[in-house]
Design an enzyme around this catalytic site. Structure first.
Site, mmCIF file in Angstrom:
data_model
loop_
_atom_site.group_PDB
_atom_site.id
_atom_site.type_symbol
_atom_site.label_atom_id
_atom_site.label_comp_id
_atom_site.label_asym_id
_atom_site.label_seq_id
_atom_site.Cartn_x
_atom_site.Cartn_y
_atom_site.Cartn_z
ATOM 1 N N THR A 147 66.064 48.681 -5.200
ATOM 2 C CA THR A 147 67.090 48.196 -4.287
ATOM 3 C C THR A 147 66.955 46.693 -4.049
ATOM 4 O OG1 THR A 147 66.622 50.289 -3.182
ATOM 5 C CG2 THR A 147 68.259 48.884 -2.167
ATOM 6 N N ASP A 151 60.193 42.595 10.254
ATOM 7 C CA ASP A 151 59.334 43.238 9.254
ATOM 8 C C ASP A 151 58.478 42.230 8.489
ATOM 9 O OD1 ASP A 151 61.417 42.057 7.840
ATOM 10 O OD2 ASP A 151 61.330 43.546 6.241
ATOM 11 N N ARG A 190 66.377 60.216 1.227
ATOM 12 C CA ARG A 190 66.882 59.805 2.534
ATOM 13 C C ARG A 190 68.135 60.619 2.840
ATOM 14 N NH1 ARG A 190 63.472 55.883 3.498
ATOM 15 N NH2 ARG A 190 63.278 53.998 2.229
ATOM 16 N N SER A 199 58.537 43.374 1.367
ATOM 17 C CA SER A 199 59.284 43.603 2.605
ATOM 18 C C SER A 199 58.497 44.398 3.637
ATOM 19 C CB SER A 199 60.597 44.299 2.250
ATOM 20 O OG SER A 199 61.413 44.342 3.372
ATOM 21 N N HIS A 200 59.006 45.568 3.987
ATOM 22 C CA HIS A 200 58.410 46.389 5.043
ATOM 23 C C HIS A 200 57.294 47.285 4.517
ATOM 24 C CE1 HIS A 200 61.491 48.449 2.875
ATOM 25 N NE2 HIS A 200 60.924 49.591 3.208
ATOM 26 N N THR A 250 74.070 50.664 -0.904
ATOM 27 C CA THR A 250 72.849 50.151 -0.282
ATOM 28 C C THR A 250 72.284 48.992 -1.093
ATOM 29 O OG1 THR A 250 72.318 52.276 0.686
ATOM 30 C CG2 THR A 250 70.475 50.785 0.285
ATOM 31 N N LYS A 288 61.087 39.059 -6.344
ATOM 32 C CA LYS A 288 62.550 39.160 -6.373
ATOM 33 C C LYS A 288 63.119 37.805 -6.758
ATOM 34 C CE LYS A 288 64.872 39.442 -2.346
ATOM 35 N NZ LYS A 288 65.711 39.918 -1.242
ATOM 36 N N GLU A 315 73.154 47.002 7.717
ATOM 37 C CA GLU A 315 72.713 48.227 7.070
ATOM 38 C C GLU A 315 71.904 49.067 8.046
ATOM 39 O OE1 GLU A 315 71.842 47.847 2.630
ATOM 40 O OE2 GLU A 315 70.770 46.191 3.537
ATOM 41 N N GLU A 316 71.968 50.371 7.838
ATOM 42 C CA GLU A 316 71.192 51.283 8.674
ATOM 43 C C GLU A 316 69.694 51.010 8.578
ATOM 44 O OE1 GLU A 316 68.962 53.475 7.076
ATOM 45 O OE2 GLU A 316 69.648 52.614 5.186
ATOM 46 N N SER A 317 69.257 50.398 7.465
ATOM 47 C CA SER A 317 67.833 50.168 7.233
ATOM 48 C C SER A 317 67.332 48.943 7.993
ATOM 49 C CB SER A 317 67.566 50.014 5.739
ATOM 50 O OG SER A 317 68.355 48.963 5.208
ATOM 51 N N ARG A 347 59.176 46.175 -7.041
ATOM 52 C CA ARG A 347 58.070 46.482 -6.117
ATOM 53 C C ARG A 347 57.112 47.453 -6.770
ATOM 54 N NH1 ARG A 347 61.453 46.705 -0.533
ATOM 55 N NH2 ARG A 347 62.140 44.547 -0.752
HETATM 56 C C1 G16 Z 1 65.997 46.656 0.724
HETATM 57 C C2 G16 Z 1 67.317 45.987 0.578
HETATM 58 C C3 G16 Z 1 68.257 46.506 1.634
HETATM 59 C C4 G16 Z 1 68.368 48.005 1.541
HETATM 60 C C5 G16 Z 1 66.999 48.631 1.572
HETATM 61 C C6 G16 Z 1 67.124 50.088 1.236
HETATM 62 O O1 G16 Z 1 65.465 46.308 1.975
HETATM 63 O O2 G16 Z 1 67.150 44.589 0.744
HETATM 64 O O3 G16 Z 1 69.484 45.886 1.458
HETATM 65 O O4 G16 Z 1 69.113 48.534 2.597
HETATM 66 O O5 G16 Z 1 66.167 48.035 0.621
HETATM 67 O O6 G16 Z 1 65.900 50.644 1.059
HETATM 68 P P1 G16 Z 1 65.776 52.061 0.368
HETATM 69 O O7 G16 Z 1 66.312 51.947 -1.025
HETATM 70 O O8 G16 Z 1 64.315 52.351 0.463
HETATM 71 O O9 G16 Z 1 66.587 53.001 1.214
HETATM 72 P P2 G16 Z 1 64.147 45.442 2.127
HETATM 73 O O10 G16 Z 1 64.066 45.094 3.578
HETATM 74 O O11 G16 Z 1 63.064 46.384 1.679
HETATM 75 O O12 G16 Z 1 64.321 44.254 1.230
#
Ligand code: G16
Length: 542
Positions: free
Chosen positions: A18, A276, A495, A112-113, A343, A125, A362-364, A22
């Protein structure tokens, strides 16, 4: 300086998820892996003479990885790398710097998180010149290069340390080390009414920001404590550490539980927030209330005109497919466009560039605007603070007034983590195979209206992205969305996103899981979640 050309072989599993590539640190640290992937990026993006921004969230392996990337960049003819001091840049700050300095692109080193440390995760990235994550055309080109790569080029000398501000030469390349915070903090001062927020804080308003031992610590300390006058101690866990203090730097009620408990307890300050690992996600809380990311987007959209940077109004609101439809109703009320994208923040880039969307979410736990091309945790916090300073109400009142006007979208995400990749794929395949049989089916008082395998046609460039998750729409305005995570590094994560709309004149006081219980039960049964995952319940509920 001598340039070495080292033979290498294509690496497996290098397709970015996404958000970039990673992997476990142990994978990235395998001799030749980072080098090969970095060369594949350069093969795909023509680095000769380019100006690039580079920054990371300070996690374990950042330092070594940057030293290697600088050696490969110089060997590939990059003209200048602008890098945050000690390699630190939050993701939104990196996006801003790419735009401000009109760089050709940027390299963001973060997972990220995801947890950090030697046994944690690492990520790389590539962002393009608009400051945003590379779109699929570019990531596909990187994958194609990684698939046929046979060598990488590297300078046979150590890269200089990144501890001193200023310029150093490395071969024919200039490395410019910049303060990671100042440009970003100045951008925030341009967008928000710092005087109004300062006055609110100088009054009785109290706040707590949890930087989760991650990259926003120095940014939040500068902005909230130095520039806005919040007392010292308002920013907690402010010193970034390579393993995020052993924690999981994901700002949600599960991983930021101490802050969540504080805000729902009797000693809560007026406002609480967290961000995060790399500073692009946010969590918003008020005394006694947690604001879902979907509600936060809708509330920010409804009130954006109160903030200087958005006082002329917003052009449109974009949300990812699994994000609740709360923001659509606000867009409709404002008479502006609403977009539903797959997403991944990269899908907002074209809408922002074309001026069709101003706010995205986004919900995330990602919220942002056209000020950069990444989601932006501290920006979201400042939006809230600015709106609260103008409206002069509590977070809880603002949220409840919003529900009274627009209705409430009860929302929850259920995650089934670390399930076998095969089982996850079988569940999604079976669901896709059965899709046409679902409309009309009723169970637990819920009737399926429509079942869709979500695909998206970008309204700007016409590109089509298929297989972006399943949407089940139920009679009465409930939805269930299912997709596999694209950011995990172990097994697969299913999810399941659930939402139930409660119109303005109905009760908004239920607990979310209670309000959603029928949608949850119906979805579990229709999708046969237990059968495929062998789990009786989700691992994480947010
Ligand atoms: C990344 C993307 C976000 C996306 C998220 C989804 O977040 O940058 O736009 O909503 O992944 O995560 P998953 O595929 O696990 O549901 P981040 O903050 O990890 O860069």
């Amino acid at each position: 300086m001598t340039i070495q050309t080292i033979p290498t072989a294509p690496i497996d599993g290098q397709k970015p998820g996404t958000s970039g590539l990673r992997k476990k640190v142990s994978v990235f640290a395998t001799p030749g892996y980072l080098e090969t992937y970095t060369q594949a990026i350069f093969d795909a993006v023509s680095p000769e003479g380019a100006v690039l921004v580079m920054g990371g969230d300070g996690r374990y392996f950042n330092r070594e990885a940057m030293a290697t990337i600088l050696r490969i960049a110089a060997a590939n003819g990059v003209a200048r790398v602008i890098v945050g001091q000690n390699g630190i840049l939050s993701t939104p700050a990196a996006s801003h710097l790419i735009r401000k300095r009109k760089a050709n692109g940027g390299l963001i080193l973060s997972a990220s998180h995801n947890p950090g440390g030697p046994s944690g995760d690492f990520g790389l990235k590539y962002n393009i010149a608009n400051g945003g994550p590379a779109p699929e055309a570019v990531t596909d080109a990187i994958v194609a290069c990684a698939d046929r790569i046979d060598r990488y080029k590297i300078i046979a000398a150590d890269a200089p340390a990144l501890s001193n501000l200023g310029e150093v030469r490395f071969g024919d390349m200039v490395i410019e080390v910049v303060d990671p915070v100042s440009d970003y903090a100045t951008l925030m001062e341009e967008l928000f009414d710092f005087d109004a927020i300062r006055q609110m804080i100088a009054g009785a308003f109290t706040l707590r920001f949890d930087a989760m031992h991650a990259v926003t610590g120095p940014y939040a300390t500068e902005i909230f404590q130095q520039r806005l006058g919040a007392p010292s101690g308002s920013v907690i866990n402010a010193i970034p550490s390579e393993d995020f203090g052993g924690g999981h730097p994901d700002p949600n009620p599960v991983w930021a539980k101490p802050l969540y408990d504080l805000m729902l307890g009797s000693d809560a300050p007026d406002f609480g927030a967290a961000s995060d690992g790399d500073g692009d996600r946010n969590m918003i809380l008020g005394r006694g209330i947690y604001v879902t990311p979907s509600d936060s987007l809708a509330i920010l959209a409804a009130n954006a005109h109160l903030v200087p940077g958005y006082q002329i109004g917003i052009a449109g609101v974009a949300r990812s497919m699994p994000t609740s439809t709360a923001s659509d109703r606000v867009a409709d009320h404002l008479g502006v466009e609403a977009f539903q994208t797959p997403t991944g923040w990269k899908f907002f880039g074209n809408l922002l560039d074309a001026g069709r969307a101003t706010l995205c979410g986004e919900e995330s736990a990602g919220t942002g605007s056209d000020h950069v091309r990444e989601k932006d945790g501290l920006w979201a916090v400042l939006m809230w603070l600015n709106i609260l300073a103008v409206r002069k109400v509590s977070v809880a009142t603002l949220v409840k007034e919003h529900w009274a006007t627009f209705g409430r979208d009860y929302y929850s995400r259920h995650d089934y983590e670390g399930i076998a990749g095969d089982a996850a794929a079988e569940l999604m395949d079976a669901l896709k195979d059965n899709l046409s049989s679902l409309p009309g089916k009723s169970t637990h008082g819920m009737t399926v209206n429509a079942a869709e395998d979500f695909s998206y046609t970008d309204p700007i460039d016409g590109s089509v992205s298929t297989g972006q998750g399943i949407i089940l729409t139920f009679e009465g305005g409930a939805r269930a969305m299912l997709r596999l995570s694209g950011t995990g590094t172990e097994g697969a994560t299913l999810r399941v996103y659930l939402e139930q709309y409660a119109p303005p004149d109905t009760s908004h006081d239920l607990d979310a899981q209670t309000a959603l219980s029928n949608v949850i039960k119906a979805t579990s049964e229709l999708v046969q979640i237990e059968h495929f995952t062998k789990r009786k319940a989700p691992d994480v509920i947010t």
